[in-house]
Design a protein around this motif. Structure first.
Motif, PDB file in Angstrom:
ATOM      1  N   ASN A 215      39.287  71.808  39.828  1.00 53.93           N
ATOM      2  CA  ASN A 215      38.268  72.025  40.872  1.00 53.93           C
ATOM      3  C   ASN A 215      37.803  73.478  40.917  1.00 53.93           C
ATOM      4  OD1 ASN A 215      40.600  73.149  41.795  1.00 53.93           O
ATOM      5  ND2 ASN A 215      40.665  72.037  43.738  1.00 53.93           N
ATOM      6  N   THR A 216      38.082  74.231  39.857  1.00 54.65           N
ATOM      7  CA  THR A 216      37.698  75.643  39.833  1.00 54.65           C
ATOM      8  C   THR A 216      36.192  75.820  39.750  1.00 54.65           C
ATOM      9  OG1 THR A 216      39.759  76.041  38.637  1.00 54.65           O
ATOM     10  CG2 THR A 216      38.184  77.838  38.692  1.00 54.65           C
ATOM     11  N   LEU A 217      35.505  74.881  39.121  1.00 57.75           N
ATOM     12  CA  LEU A 217      34.079  75.036  38.856  1.00 57.75           C
ATOM     13  C   LEU A 217      33.190  74.510  39.971  1.00 57.75           C
ATOM     14  CD1 LEU A 217      34.022  74.008  35.085  1.00 57.75           C
ATOM     15  CD2 LEU A 217      34.127  76.298  36.052  1.00 57.75           C
ATOM     16  N   LEU A 218      33.745  74.027  41.053  1.00 58.04           N
ATOM     17  CA  LEU A 218      32.910  73.518  42.132  1.00 58.04           C
ATOM     18  C   LEU A 218      32.072  74.647  42.728  1.00 58.04           C
ATOM     19  CD1 LEU A 218      35.310  71.033  43.947  1.00 58.04           C
ATOM     20  CD2 LEU A 218      33.552  70.546  42.236  1.00 58.04           C
ATOM     21  N   ASN A 219      30.794  74.375  42.917  1.00 59.93           N
ATOM     22  CA  ASN A 219      29.821  75.352  43.432  1.00 59.93           C
ATOM     23  C   ASN A 219      29.600  76.517  42.470  1.00 59.93           C
ATOM     24  OD1 ASN A 219      29.044  74.025  45.732  1.00 59.93           O
ATOM     25  ND2 ASN A 219      30.433  75.140  47.084  1.00 59.93           N
ATOM     26  N   ALA A 220      29.917  76.306  41.182  1.00 58.07           N
ATOM     27  CA  ALA A 220      29.641  77.323  40.166  1.00 58.07           C
ATOM     28  C   ALA A 220      28.286  77.040  39.518  1.00 58.07           C
ATOM     29  CB  ALA A 220      30.738  77.348  39.110  1.00 58.07           C
ATOM     30  N   ARG A 221      27.578  78.098  39.159  1.00 57.81           N
ATOM     31  CA  ARG A 221      26.234  77.968  38.590  1.00 57.81           C
ATOM     32  C   ARG A 221      26.301  77.938  37.075  1.00 57.81           C
ATOM     33  NH1 ARG A 221      21.935  81.756  37.630  1.00 57.81           N
ATOM     34  NH2 ARG A 221      23.386  83.397  38.259  1.00 57.81           N
ATOM     35  N   CYS A 222      25.583  77.004  36.480  1.00 56.42           N
ATOM     36  CA  CYS A 222      25.556  76.866  35.021  1.00 56.42           C
ATOM     37  C   CYS A 222      24.591  77.894  34.441  1.00 56.42           C
ATOM     38  CB  CYS A 222      25.136  75.445  34.643  1.00 56.42           C
ATOM     39  SG  CYS A 222      25.107  75.138  32.864  1.00 56.42           S
ATOM     40  N   LEU A 223      25.119  78.802  33.643  1.00 52.22           N
ATOM     41  CA  LEU A 223      24.297  79.848  33.034  1.00 52.22           C
ATOM     42  C   LEU A 223      23.725  79.420  31.690  1.00 52.22           C
ATOM     43  CD1 LEU A 223      26.479  83.019  33.759  1.00 52.22           C
ATOM     44  CD2 LEU A 223      24.571  82.111  35.095  1.00 52.22           C
ATOM     45  N   LYS A 244      28.619  77.105  30.205  1.00 52.64           N
ATOM     46  CA  LYS A 244      29.098  78.384  30.714  1.00 52.64           C
ATOM     47  C   LYS A 244      28.722  78.488  32.190  1.00 52.64           C
ATOM     48  CE  LYS A 244      29.018  83.382  29.953  1.00 52.64           C
ATOM     49  NZ  LYS A 244      28.485  84.488  29.134  1.00 52.64           N
ATOM     50  N   PHE A 245      29.739  78.640  33.045  1.00 49.66           N
ATOM     51  CA  PHE A 245      29.544  78.687  34.485  1.00 49.66           C
ATOM     52  C   PHE A 245      29.896  80.071  35.012  1.00 49.66           C
ATOM     53  CE2 PHE A 245      30.227  74.186  33.685  1.00 49.66           C
ATOM     54  CZ  PHE A 245      29.269  73.583  34.488  1.00 49.66           C
ATOM     55  N   GLU A 246      29.228  80.426  36.089  1.00 49.92           N
ATOM     56  CA  GLU A 246      29.526  81.662  36.813  1.00 49.92           C
ATOM     57  C   GLU A 246      29.960  81.302  38.234  1.00 49.92           C
ATOM     58  OE1 GLU A 246      27.515  85.984  37.928  1.00 49.92           O
ATOM     59  OE2 GLU A 246      26.256  84.265  37.455  1.00 49.92           O
ATOM     60  N   LYS A 247      31.156  81.715  38.575  1.00 50.27           N
ATOM     61  CA  LYS A 247      31.699  81.430  39.906  1.00 50.27           C
ATOM     62  C   LYS A 247      31.131  82.424  40.907  1.00 50.27           C
ATOM     63  CE  LYS A 247      34.640  79.019  42.423  1.00 50.27           C
ATOM     64  NZ  LYS A 247      34.540  77.550  42.591  1.00 50.27           N
ATOM     65  N   GLN A 248      30.633  81.914  42.013  1.00 52.46           N
ATOM     66  CA  GLN A 248      30.072  82.784  43.036  1.00 52.46           C
ATOM     67  C   GLN A 248      31.184  83.463  43.803  1.00 52.46           C
ATOM     68  OE1 GLN A 248      27.404  80.516  45.451  1.00 52.46           O
ATOM     69  NE2 GLN A 248      26.010  80.017  43.762  1.00 52.46           N
ATOM     70  N   ALA A 249      31.078  84.762  43.944  1.00 49.44           N
ATOM     71  CA  ALA A 249      32.103  85.527  44.656  1.00 49.44           C
ATOM     72  C   ALA A 249      32.059  85.188  46.132  1.00 49.44           C
ATOM     73  CB  ALA A 249      31.890  87.024  44.460  1.00 49.44           C
ATOM     74  N   PRO A 250      33.229  84.971  46.772  1.00 52.96           N
ATOM     75  CA  PRO A 250      33.237  84.660  48.208  1.00 52.96           C
ATOM     76  C   PRO A 250      32.814  85.861  49.035  1.00 52.96           C
ATOM     77  CG  PRO A 250      35.481  84.987  47.412  1.00 52.96           C
ATOM     78  CD  PRO A 250      34.581  85.009  46.199  1.00 52.96           C
ATOM     79  N   PHE A 319      25.091  67.897  38.957  1.00 57.52           N
ATOM     80  CA  PHE A 319      24.487  69.196  39.210  1.00 57.52           C
ATOM     81  C   PHE A 319      23.469  69.069  40.338  1.00 57.52           C
ATOM     82  CE2 PHE A 319      25.936  69.295  34.853  1.00 57.52           C
ATOM     83  CZ  PHE A 319      26.479  70.562  34.717  1.00 57.52           C
ATOM     84  N   GLN A 320      23.374  70.123  41.151  1.00 57.96           N
ATOM     85  CA  GLN A 320      22.398  70.190  42.233  1.00 57.96           C
ATOM     86  C   GLN A 320      21.672  71.520  42.188  1.00 57.96           C
ATOM     87  OE1 GLN A 320      24.209  69.327  45.994  1.00 57.96           O
ATOM     88  NE2 GLN A 320      24.328  67.123  45.604  1.00 57.96           N
ATOM     89  N   ASP A 321      20.550  71.568  42.896  1.00 53.99           N
ATOM     90  CA  ASP A 321      19.730  72.783  42.874  1.00 53.99           C
ATOM     91  C   ASP A 321      20.368  73.932  43.631  1.00 53.99           C
ATOM     92  OD1 ASP A 321      17.826  71.476  41.385  1.00 53.99           O
ATOM     93  OD2 ASP A 321      16.722  70.764  43.144  1.00 53.99           O
ATOM     94  N   SER A 322      21.101  73.640  44.706  1.00 52.61           N
ATOM     95  CA  SER A 322      21.702  74.689  45.546  1.00 52.61           C
ATOM     96  C   SER A 322      23.162  74.345  45.794  1.00 52.61           C
ATOM     97  CB  SER A 322      20.956  74.806  46.887  1.00 52.61           C
ATOM     98  OG  SER A 322      20.988  73.570  47.582  1.00 52.61           O
ATOM     99  N   PRO A 323      23.992  75.341  46.015  1.00 51.69           N
ATOM    100  CA  PRO A 323      25.421  75.072  46.277  1.00 51.69           C
ATOM    101  C   PRO A 323      25.623  74.413  47.628  1.00 51.69           C
ATOM    102  CG  PRO A 323      24.944  77.408  46.538  1.00 51.69           C
ATOM    103  CD  PRO A 323      23.693  76.781  45.984  1.00 51.69           C
ATOM    104  N   LEU A 324      26.709  73.665  47.731  1.00 51.50           N
ATOM    105  CA  LEU A 324      27.060  73.009  48.979  1.00 51.50           C
ATOM    106  C   LEU A 324      27.698  74.015  49.924  1.00 51.50           C
ATOM    107  CD1 LEU A 324      28.598  69.667  47.662  1.00 51.50           C
ATOM    108  CD2 LEU A 324      26.333  70.005  48.644  1.00 51.50           C
ATOM    109  N   LEU A 325      27.262  73.980  51.165  1.00 52.30           N
ATOM    110  CA  LEU A 325      27.856  74.837  52.170  1.00 52.30           C
ATOM    111  C   LEU A 325      29.195  74.290  52.607  1.00 52.30           C
ATOM    112  CD1 LEU A 325      24.692  75.590  54.340  1.00 52.30           C
ATOM    113  CD2 LEU A 325      25.643  76.952  52.473  1.00 52.30           C
ATOM    114  N   ARG A 326      29.981  75.120  53.283  1.00 49.71           N
ATOM    115  CA  ARG A 326      31.313  74.691  53.722  1.00 49.71           C
ATOM    116  C   ARG A 326      31.175  73.568  54.750  1.00 49.71           C
ATOM    117  NH1 ARG A 326      35.424  79.236  55.637  1.00 49.71           N
ATOM    118  NH2 ARG A 326      35.101  79.744  53.416  1.00 49.71           N
ATOM    119  N   GLY A 327      31.865  72.470  54.506  1.00 45.03           N
ATOM    120  CA  GLY A 327      31.816  71.323  55.406  1.00 45.03           C
ATOM    121  C   GLY A 327      30.686  70.368  55.122  1.00 45.03           C
TER     122      GLY A 327
END
Length: 360
Positions: A215-223, A244-250, A319-327
């Protein structure tokens, strides 16, 4: 009603309890206004019980009286502080006062005793004996030790200590290329996975398929996304799908002024364009068309389960256009779905993996 402050309180001293001071009159003539409860306090009863046991032991052993009485006095002195009972309100006040004194004493001791601060040259000498897996522990000792791990000299020594002429290294990790300070730390860490046996053993023991869905790649952007044909253990060639994914920094609320800042002269040493990137590598038996529109989209779901023929595995990506928000829950009708079936192997690589395509 009598006021609370005028209430009398019995103070018991265990040293006064002995065979001569405790009489029947002490109980028969007790003032009920002073002792409201009709029974003895627990501390008094315990002291009397000890005295009776000592007297019984004296008659059985016929020993000298002075030795037994002296032992009773020693026991009473040790229990004097714990035997005195305080009322709840007074106990709370005493507890608060003790805590204030303790906090004040601790604050004064912390201000007065800051410890010894050794020069950075000593930490630089000690860093020559640090194992690669203990670099983080060494940096957490103090600020000077952390500053040493930021220098180019520290990472250059670490590379030379484990370099071997027999090792097959990429061109970027050769000694001639390590003279550049840019991305020096990242290059040394990558080279250690080629040169240092404990690090290389971690990669060699990885199974072809993970035991659980990562589950490391959840909400990661595909570069990036690319496909190539590779040869494997099977007679037929495999198709390798690379994401290749880039994880968004919290987002953190920490104060940047309080956090440690890298020295300006060593910022190039710690530069790493792939610090938050991962590579998902999926090898399939057949070619599967995947639209390139997944690049730039965010991964909202990854599932690895058994294929329909019950002989291989199947990887499903959404894949989705925008990341999922918390909850926020993912909707089933949204996003671009990618199904890879049948799958031969799945690998999730960090930026330090030897097979990771570097950007430095």
């Amino acid at each position: 009603m009598p006021k609370k402050g005028n209430r009398k309180r019995l103070k018991f001293r265990p040293g006064d309890v002995c065979s001569e001071s405790v009489t029947v009159a002490d109980y028969a003539n007790a003032d009920p206004a002073v002792v409201k409860s009709g029974r003895l306090k627990k501390a008094v009863a315990n002291a009397i019980e000890k005295e009776v046991k000592l007297l019984c032991g004296l008659e059985a052993s016929q020993g000298p009286v002075q030795e037994v009485l002296s032992s009773a006095e020693g026991v009473s002195r040790a229990d004097r502080d714990s035997s005195e009972e305080l009322e709840p309100e007074e106990a709370d006040e005493d507890l608060k006062a003790a805590r204030k004194k303790k906090n004040k004493r601790r604050k004064e001791s912390s201000e007065s005793q800051d410890g010894d601060e050794y020069p950075i040259d000593i930490w630089l000498v000690l860093s020559a004996y640090i194992r690669p897996e203990d670099v983080c522990k060494f940096a957490l000792i103090c600020r000077n030790a952390w500053t040493v791990t930021c220098t180019a000299a520290f990472w250059t020594r670490l590379y030379r200590r484990h370099y071997s002429l027999e090792a097959e290294l990429p061109v970027r990790l050769q000694p001639d290329s390590m003279a550049s300070m840019r991305c020096l730390r990242a290059c040394v860490i990558r080279s250690l996975f080629h040169l240092y046996e404990p690090f290389s053993a971690r990669i060699s023991t990885c199974p072809p398929l993970p035991e659980a869905t990562p589950n490391t790649l959840l909400n990661a952007r595909c570069l990036l996304f690319w496909v190539k044909e590779v040869s494997g253990s099977r007679p037929e060639n495999l198709w390798q799908f690379n994401f290749k994914f880039e994880k968004q920094a919290p987002k953190t609320r920490s104060n940047p002024e309080r956090s440690l800042q890298l020295p300006k002269r060593y910022r190039d040493v710690h530069t790493n364009p792939d610090s938050d990137c991962y590579l998902l590598q999926v090898n399939t038996l057949n070619f599967i068309y995947i639209p390139h529109m997944v690049m730039g989209m965010t991964l909202s779901l990854m599932a690895i389960n058994v294929s329909t023929d019950m002989r291989h595995h199947r990887v499903r990506l959404v894949f989705q256009d925008s990341p999922l928000l918390r909850g926020q829950k993912r909707r089933a009708d949204q996003g671009q779905q990618v199904a890879l079936d049948p799958v031969h192997s799945v690998r999730l690589m960090n930026w330090w993996h030897p097979q990771y395509p570097t950007s430095a």
